[in-house]
Scaffold this active site. Structure first.
Site, PDB file in Angstrom:
ATOM      1  N   GLY A 125     -61.988 -47.818  27.879  1.00 32.25           N
ATOM      2  CA  GLY A 125     -61.647 -46.411  26.879  1.00 32.25           C
ATOM      3  C   GLY A 125     -60.270 -46.257  26.504  1.00 32.25           C
ATOM      4  O   GLY A 125     -59.824 -45.169  25.988  1.00 32.25           O
ATOM      5  N   HIS A 126     -59.231 -47.144  26.992  1.00 33.05           N
ATOM      6  CA  HIS A 126     -57.957 -46.883  26.708  1.00 33.05           C
ATOM      7  C   HIS A 126     -57.363 -47.970  26.279  1.00 33.05           C
ATOM      8  O   HIS A 126     -56.671 -48.745  26.654  1.00 33.05           O
ATOM      9  CB  HIS A 126     -57.228 -46.530  28.145  1.00 33.05           C
ATOM     10  CG  HIS A 126     -56.065 -45.754  27.964  1.00 33.05           C
ATOM     11  ND1 HIS A 126     -54.774 -46.724  27.906  1.00 33.05           N
ATOM     12  CD2 HIS A 126     -55.401 -44.593  27.796  1.00 33.05           C
ATOM     13  CE1 HIS A 126     -53.582 -45.564  27.596  1.00 33.05           C
ATOM     14  NE2 HIS A 126     -54.386 -44.602  27.517  1.00 33.05           N
ATOM     15  N   PHE A 127     -57.497 -48.407  24.968  1.00 36.45           N
ATOM     16  CA  PHE A 127     -58.279 -48.019  23.933  1.00 36.45           C
ATOM     17  C   PHE A 127     -59.077 -48.981  23.383  1.00 36.45           C
ATOM     18  O   PHE A 127     -58.640 -50.169  23.276  1.00 36.45           O
ATOM     19  CB  PHE A 127     -57.250 -47.457  22.674  1.00 36.45           C
ATOM     20  CG  PHE A 127     -56.453 -46.298  23.215  1.00 36.45           C
ATOM     21  CD1 PHE A 127     -56.936 -45.214  23.280  1.00 36.45           C
ATOM     22  CD2 PHE A 127     -55.104 -46.498  23.630  1.00 36.45           C
ATOM     23  CE1 PHE A 127     -56.056 -43.938  23.405  1.00 36.45           C
ATOM     24  CE2 PHE A 127     -54.360 -45.595  23.979  1.00 36.45           C
ATOM     25  CZ  PHE A 127     -54.705 -44.323  23.931  1.00 36.45           C
TER      26      PHE A 127
END
Length: 143
Positions: free
Chosen positions: A40-42
């Site tokens: 999720g990052h990124f």
């Protein structure tokens, strides 16, 4: 792992390259694409979160501090690692992120104790990829 209480996925030190107990240490974190925070990052552009670089600073500092001789130790082995106590970050100061850290990087973390006051220690920390400074700052950590 014999010194730090953290475990995967929060263990941010793969090895220690140099250690002067209570004074300075250098650790390595090999940044790999399969680490869970990169989902999720990124998505499509993975970047190591700055907070995890700060955690790596604290963990290398914890190793440096937990291997220092224990003043007035009761046991005959007064330089034994100080197990049973959790280290913690008490303060984060003047942290600067200068370049993104991405999968494939070998993050070299260098810490040096600058002042001790009771169980707290002020630590200067720097992180490098190759010879390039990617993050630096000061922490106060408890041991």
């Amino acid at each position: 792992m014999a010194i730090l209480p953290q475990r995967y996925p929060m263990l941010m030190v793969d090895r220690i390259e140099s250690l002067e107990p209570g004074v300075a240490a250098t650790g390595i974190k090999c940044v790999t694409a399969n680490e869970p925070h990169f989902q999720g990052h990124f998505p499509g552009h993975p970047v190591m979160p700055g907070v995890l670089i700060v955690e790596a600073f604290a963990q290398v500092a914890g190793i440096m501090l937990r291997t220092q001789p224990v003043p007035h130790a009761v046991t005959s082995n007064d330089s034994a690692p100080q197990h049973g106590r959790l280290g913690y970050i008490a303060s984060i100061q003047k942290i600067r992120f200068r370049k993104q850290v991405v999968p494939g990087d070998a993050l070299r973390i260098e810490v040096r104790s600058t002042k001790a006051f009771g169980p707290l220690h002020s630590v200067r920390a720097e992180a490098f990829v190759g010879t390039e400074l990617v993050a630096d700052g000061e922490l106060v950590v408890g041991s």
